[in-house]
Write a protein that holds these residues in place. Structure first.
Motif, PDB file in Angstrom:
ATOM      1  N   ARG A  33     101.842  19.361 -18.134  1.00 14.29           N
ATOM      2  CA  ARG A  33     102.836  20.218 -18.785  1.00 14.29           C
ATOM      3  C   ARG A  33     103.125  19.767 -20.218  1.00 14.29           C
ATOM      4  NH1 ARG A  33     108.747  18.563 -16.295  1.00 14.29           N
ATOM      5  NH2 ARG A  33     109.192  16.963 -17.840  1.00 14.29           N
ATOM      6  N   ALA A  34     102.750  18.543 -20.582  1.00 12.55           N
ATOM      7  CA  ALA A  34     102.944  18.087 -21.962  1.00 12.55           C
ATOM      8  C   ALA A  34     102.226  19.007 -22.941  1.00 12.55           C
ATOM      9  CB  ALA A  34     102.441  16.653 -22.120  1.00 12.55           C
ATOM     10  N   HIS A  35     101.140  19.628 -22.508  1.00  8.35           N
ATOM     11  CA  HIS A  35     100.425  20.558 -23.375  1.00  8.35           C
ATOM     12  C   HIS A  35     101.253  21.814 -23.617  1.00  8.35           C
ATOM     13  CE1 HIS A  35      96.440  18.541 -23.583  1.00  8.35           C
ATOM     14  NE2 HIS A  35      96.907  17.954 -22.501  1.00  8.35           N
ATOM     15  N   SER A  36     101.986  22.246 -22.611  1.00 11.30           N
ATOM     16  CA  SER A  36     102.896  23.378 -22.796  1.00 11.30           C
ATOM     17  C   SER A  36     104.072  22.972 -23.675  1.00 11.30           C
ATOM     18  CB  SER A  36     103.389  23.892 -21.436  1.00 11.30           C
ATOM     19  OG  SER A  36     102.329  24.449 -20.689  1.00 11.30           O
ATOM     20  N   ASP A  37     104.546  21.714 -23.532  1.00  9.78           N
ATOM     21  CA  ASP A  37     105.592  21.205 -24.416  1.00  9.78           C
ATOM     22  C   ASP A  37     105.156  21.345 -25.872  1.00  9.78           C
ATOM     23  OD1 ASP A  37     107.023  20.484 -22.166  1.00  9.78           O
ATOM     24  OD2 ASP A  37     106.537  18.355 -22.309  1.00  9.78           O
ATOM     25  N   ASP A  38     103.897  20.991 -26.133  1.00  8.15           N
ATOM     26  CA  ASP A  38     103.385  21.045 -27.504  1.00  8.15           C
ATOM     27  C   ASP A  38     103.327  22.485 -28.017  1.00  8.15           C
ATOM     28  OD1 ASP A  38     103.100  18.317 -27.479  1.00  8.15           O
ATOM     29  OD2 ASP A  38     100.959  18.343 -27.014  1.00  8.15           O
ATOM     30  N   ILE A  39     102.938  23.404 -27.137  1.00  7.26           N
ATOM     31  CA  ILE A  39     102.885  24.812 -27.543  1.00  7.26           C
ATOM     32  C   ILE A  39     104.277  25.307 -27.932  1.00  7.26           C
ATOM     33  CG2 ILE A  39     102.500  27.164 -26.710  1.00  7.26           C
ATOM     34  CD1 ILE A  39     100.208  26.053 -24.993  1.00  7.26           C
ATOM     35  N   VAL A  40     105.259  24.981 -27.108  1.00  8.12           N
ATOM     36  CA  VAL A  40     106.622  25.452 -27.356  1.00  8.12           C
ATOM     37  C   VAL A  40     107.231  24.754 -28.575  1.00  8.12           C
ATOM     38  CG1 VAL A  40     108.940  25.609 -26.361  1.00  8.12           C
ATOM     39  CG2 VAL A  40     106.938  26.095 -24.954  1.00  8.12           C
ATOM     40  N   ALA A  41     106.784  23.538 -28.874  1.00 11.75           N
ATOM     41  CA  ALA A  41     107.262  22.871 -30.087  1.00 11.75           C
ATOM     42  C   ALA A  41     106.866  23.661 -31.325  1.00 11.75           C
ATOM     43  CB  ALA A  41     106.689  21.457 -30.156  1.00 11.75           C
ATOM     44  N   SER A  42     105.712  24.341 -31.243  1.00 10.74           N
ATOM     45  CA  SER A  42     105.268  25.185 -32.356  1.00 10.74           C
ATOM     46  C   SER A  42     105.857  26.584 -32.283  1.00 10.74           C
ATOM     47  CB  SER A  42     103.730  25.288 -32.355  1.00 10.74           C
ATOM     48  OG  SER A  42     103.134  24.023 -32.552  1.00 10.74           O
ATOM     49  N   LEU A  43     106.307  26.988 -31.106  1.00  7.37           N
ATOM     50  CA  LEU A  43     106.859  28.332 -30.895  1.00  7.37           C
ATOM     51  C   LEU A  43     108.213  28.210 -30.198  1.00  7.37           C
ATOM     52  CD1 LEU A  43     103.544  29.971 -29.615  1.00  7.37           C
ATOM     53  CD2 LEU A  43     104.602  30.342 -31.860  1.00  7.37           C
ATOM     54  N   PRO A  44     109.221  27.719 -30.902  1.00  5.44           N
ATOM     55  CA  PRO A  44     110.515  27.426 -30.272  1.00  5.44           C
ATOM     56  C   PRO A  44     111.246  28.640 -29.728  1.00  5.44           C
ATOM     57  CG  PRO A  44     110.669  27.255 -32.664  1.00  5.44           C
ATOM     58  CD  PRO A  44     109.218  27.407 -32.342  1.00  5.44           C
ATOM     59  N   ASP A  45     110.835  29.850 -30.120  1.00  2.00           N
ATOM     60  CA  ASP A  45     111.501  31.045 -29.611  1.00  2.00           C
ATOM     61  C   ASP A  45     110.963  31.486 -28.261  1.00  2.00           C
ATOM     62  OD1 ASP A  45     113.148  31.254 -31.828  1.00  2.00           O
ATOM     63  OD2 ASP A  45     111.709  32.480 -32.938  1.00  2.00           O
ATOM     64  N   ALA A  46     109.952  30.802 -27.748  1.00  2.56           N
ATOM     65  CA  ALA A  46     109.340  31.202 -26.485  1.00  2.56           C
ATOM     66  C   ALA A  46     110.277  30.942 -25.313  1.00  2.56           C
ATOM     67  CB  ALA A  46     108.043  30.430 -26.271  1.00  2.56           C
ATOM     68  N   GLU A  47     110.157  31.787 -24.303  1.00  3.11           N
ATOM     69  CA  GLU A  47     110.781  31.508 -23.009  1.00  3.11           C
ATOM     70  C   GLU A  47     109.889  30.490 -22.328  1.00  3.11           C
ATOM     71  OE1 GLU A  47     113.102  31.441 -19.703  1.00  3.11           O
ATOM     72  OE2 GLU A  47     113.554  32.833 -21.313  1.00  3.11           O
ATOM     73  N   TYR A  48     110.419  29.317 -22.046  1.00  4.85           N
ATOM     74  CA  TYR A  48     109.608  28.225 -21.505  1.00  4.85           C
ATOM     75  C   TYR A  48     110.129  27.849 -20.132  1.00  4.85           C
ATOM     76  CZ  TYR A  48     107.162  23.712 -21.283  1.00  4.85           C
ATOM     77  OH  TYR A  48     106.374  22.651 -20.919  1.00  4.85           O
ATOM     78  N   VAL A  49     109.271  27.955 -19.129  1.00  3.09           N
ATOM     79  CA  VAL A  49     109.663  27.685 -17.747  1.00  3.09           C
ATOM     80  C   VAL A  49     108.723  26.635 -17.160  1.00  3.09           C
ATOM     81  CG1 VAL A  49     110.078  28.673 -15.462  1.00  3.09           C
ATOM     82  CG2 VAL A  49     110.415  30.081 -17.511  1.00  3.09           C
ATOM     83  N   VAL A  50     109.303  25.521 -16.729  1.00  2.60           N
ATOM     84  CA  VAL A  50     108.563  24.478 -16.027  1.00  2.60           C
ATOM     85  C   VAL A  50     108.910  24.586 -14.549  1.00  2.60           C
ATOM     86  CG1 VAL A  50     108.154  22.001 -15.777  1.00  2.60           C
ATOM     87  CG2 VAL A  50     108.591  22.965 -18.048  1.00  2.60           C
ATOM     88  N   VAL A  51     107.907  24.738 -13.703  1.00  2.54           N
ATOM     89  CA  VAL A  51     108.136  24.969 -12.277  1.00  2.54           C
ATOM     90  C   VAL A  51     107.882  23.681 -11.512  1.00  2.54           C
ATOM     91  CG1 VAL A  51     107.554  26.369 -10.268  1.00  2.54           C
ATOM     92  CG2 VAL A  51     107.395  27.355 -12.563  1.00  2.54           C
ATOM     93  N   ARG A  52     108.893  23.244 -10.775  1.00  3.09           N
ATOM     94  CA  ARG A  52     108.739  22.052  -9.933  1.00  3.09           C
ATOM     95  C   ARG A  52     107.814  22.348  -8.756  1.00  3.09           C
ATOM     96  NH1 ARG A  52     114.978  19.930  -9.977  1.00  3.09           N
ATOM     97  NH2 ARG A  52     114.741  18.414 -11.668  1.00  3.09           N
ATOM     98  N   GLN A  53     107.186  21.286  -8.266  1.00  2.71           N
ATOM     99  CA  GLN A  53     106.292  21.390  -7.110  1.00  2.71           C
ATOM    100  C   GLN A  53     105.255  22.489  -7.344  1.00  2.71           C
ATOM    101  OE1 GLN A  53     108.607  21.690  -3.537  1.00  2.71           O
ATOM    102  NE2 GLN A  53     109.562  19.693  -3.817  1.00  2.71           N
ATOM    103  N   ALA A  54     104.672  22.477  -8.519  1.00  2.00           N
ATOM    104  CA  ALA A  54     103.666  23.465  -8.889  1.00  2.00           C
ATOM    105  C   ALA A  54     102.504  22.766  -9.567  1.00  2.00           C
ATOM    106  CB  ALA A  54     104.260  24.514  -9.826  1.00  2.00           C
ATOM    107  N   GLY A  55     101.290  23.188  -9.195  1.00  2.37           N
ATOM    108  CA  GLY A  55     100.085  22.631  -9.785  1.00  2.37           C
ATOM    109  C   GLY A  55      99.452  23.588 -10.773  1.00  2.37           C
ATOM    110  N   HIS A  56      98.124  23.470 -10.922  1.00  6.29           N
ATOM    111  CA  HIS A  56      97.428  24.219 -11.967  1.00  6.29           C
ATOM    112  C   HIS A  56      97.313  25.710 -11.659  1.00  6.29           C
ATOM    113  CE1 HIS A  56      95.027  24.607 -15.514  1.00  6.29           C
ATOM    114  NE2 HIS A  56      94.019  25.144 -14.842  1.00  6.29           N
ATOM    115  N   LEU A  57      97.129  26.069 -10.396  1.00  2.00           N
ATOM    116  CA  LEU A  57      97.003  27.493 -10.055  1.00  2.00           C
ATOM    117  C   LEU A  57      98.373  28.095  -9.778  1.00  2.00           C
ATOM    118  CD1 LEU A  57      93.748  27.675  -7.895  1.00  2.00           C
ATOM    119  CD2 LEU A  57      94.065  27.820 -10.367  1.00  2.00           C
ATOM    120  N   LEU A  58      99.253  27.945 -10.747  1.00  3.40           N
ATOM    121  CA  LEU A  58     100.639  28.399 -10.626  1.00  3.40           C
ATOM    122  C   LEU A  58     100.759  29.873 -10.254  1.00  3.40           C
ATOM    123  CD1 LEU A  58     103.702  27.947 -11.009  1.00  3.40           C
ATOM    124  CD2 LEU A  58     103.344  28.293 -13.471  1.00  3.40           C
ATOM    125  N   PRO A  59      99.988  30.796 -10.852  1.00  2.00           N
ATOM    126  CA  PRO A  59     100.143  32.211 -10.476  1.00  2.00           C
ATOM    127  C   PRO A  59      99.804  32.505  -9.022  1.00  2.00           C
ATOM    128  CG  PRO A  59      99.040  32.012 -12.599  1.00  2.00           C
ATOM    129  CD  PRO A  59      99.085  30.631 -12.003  1.00  2.00           C
TER     130      PRO A  59
END
Length: 424
Positions: free
Chosen positions: A342-368
């Motif tokens: 998820r650190a990679h998503s952190d980096d994306i949101v650092a560049s796009l602070p207006d994004a809706e950012y959701v970190v899901v607990r107990q979730a792996g790579h195939l989140l959808p």
């Protein structure tokens, strides 16, 4: 976006994360708890998987099985894979089939038309070693409401394979461009990308920023990265980094030895299933879902896996993120994603602070696939914002969302302690 604190009936209810937390407890179907991070045991299983299947789980996914048939995808018994939720069979959703040619490669595309006239076209791009069927639950949630375009990336699913060296992030960005030009040449767009599919969207943004300025009204990025994938360790510290550095070479060798892959598959299918479960999911999921995911991976040829690997490691589209600014933007990550942390998503949101950012607990790579209700709830909110942007003819920019960490209700129910009689 939804999810106000204290609303425990909402599956998107945010849970505040304060300080370091212990690895989540995984509850098996029989109610027993197992450790989510048994590093020593995982290293052993991963090593055995490498020996049994060749590459094992490159980026957490298993080696290609060239001889895999539809029977295996449906299970050894020949029974269809239900989604476990009373809905259509996994992989059974199909739309109007089209073929789009890019760089001389035929790309399989499917279109679902809406029940009523709808200006927005939603383009869904799947991840590495998967196919458009990986969007099963999102397709089910969106079809009929919006015009949907789903496609198999080159070398994946029912699409053709290009020449050696053509499996690059830049090329699949051009492939996405060709799909849009052919199937959705006009009107507003919402682009969704999971894993490598998110990288594909970023490559398109770098190549055609004017498309984002003029037509794109929303973007959804799931478990993806804008760059820096090289140091991945698969949750195994230095051992994982060493295996990842050897993976491209091992994949190339296996691509030239299909008999070895077939032999490894015969002796390692159980281990492979274990690896897919571990590296794709972080919560208890039905065996049918694991088998379905394994079947998707199995359809990807080893030479394709080999050809894409170097590009994944060198991928860097951080500068291209600027083209996404000003749009309705959803970023979702699995807190326990071992493939693209998820650190990679952190980096994306650092560049796009207006994004809706959701970190899901107990979730792996195939989140959808793992938590579809949660993903779909936020996805529908993204579509609402995108529709409002089209209606109001101005960018949708919400400030101050920040990060939220959510716990799926299903896991909250699974983890309630049982009394001595076995009741919850």
């Amino acid at each position: 976006m939804p999810g106000k604190a204290g609303n425990t009936g909402d599956p998107r209810t945010p849970t505040r994360t304060v300080g370091p937390t212990r690895p989540p407890r995984i509850v098996a179907p029989d109610g027993t708890a197992t450790s989510a991070r048994n590093t020593k045991g995982t290293a052993l299983a991963f090593g055995m998987g490498l020996a049994a299947t060749g590459v094992g789980a490159v980026l957490g996914l298993a080696a290609e099985r060239a001889a895999t048939s539809r029977r295996k995808l449906l299970g050894e018994s020949g029974k269809t894979l239900t989604d476990g939720r009373g809905g259509p069979e996994l992989g059974s959703l199909h739309g109007k089939s089209l073929v789009v040619t890019s760089d001389g490669v035929p790309l399989h595309v499917e279109v679902d038309e809406p029940d009523e006239a709808q200006p927005i076209t939603v383009v869904l791009t799947h991840g590495y070693s998967l196919s458009l069927d990986a969007w099963h639950y999102q397709r089910l949630a969106l079809r009929g409401r919006y015009r949907l375009v789903l496609w198999d990336q080159r070398g994946h699913g029912r699409s053709g394979t290009g020449e050696d060296g053509s499996s690059t992030i830049d090329q699949i960005g051009r492939d996405l461009s060709a799909v849009i030009d052919e199937v959705a040449p006009q009107g507003p767009l919402v682009l969704l990308g999971h894993s490598m599919g998110g990288m594909t969207v970023m490559a398109l943004a770098e190549q055609r920023p004017e498309l984002f300025a003029e037509r794109v009204v929303g973007v959804g990025l799931f478990c993806t990265s804008a760059g820096g994938l090289g140091p991945l360790d698969l949750g195994l510290s230095g051992v994982g980094r060493a295996m990842m550095s050897l993976a491209p070479t091992a994949a190339r060798l296996l691509a030239s030895r299909p008999s070895l892959v077939a032999h490894g598959r015969r002796i390692g299918s159980d281990l492979e299933s274990l690896l897919v479960r571990r590296y794709s999911f972080a919560s208890p999921v039905p065996q049918e879902l694991v088998r379905f995911s394994s079947g998707l991976i199995a359809q990807t040829r080893m030479e394709v896996i080999s050809d894409f690997l170097p590009g994944l490691g060198s991928h860097d589209k951080r500068v291209a993120l600027a083209a996404l600014d000003g749009h309705a933007l959803l970023v979702m990550a699995g807190e326990d994603d071992l493939l693209i942390p998820r650190a990679h998503s952190d980096d994306i949101v650092a560049s796009l602070p207006d994004a809706e950012y959701v970190v899901v607990r107990q979730a792996g790579h195939l989140l959808p696939l793992e938590h579809p209700d949660l993903v779909n709830a936020y996805l529908l909110e993204l579509m609402t914002d995108a529709s409002a942007a089209v209606r109001d003819r101005q960018p949708s920019r919400r400030r101050g969302w920040g990060r939220r960490t959510v716990t799926p209700v299903r896991q909250l129910v699974d983890e309630r302690p049982k009394d001595r009689g076995g009741r919850r």
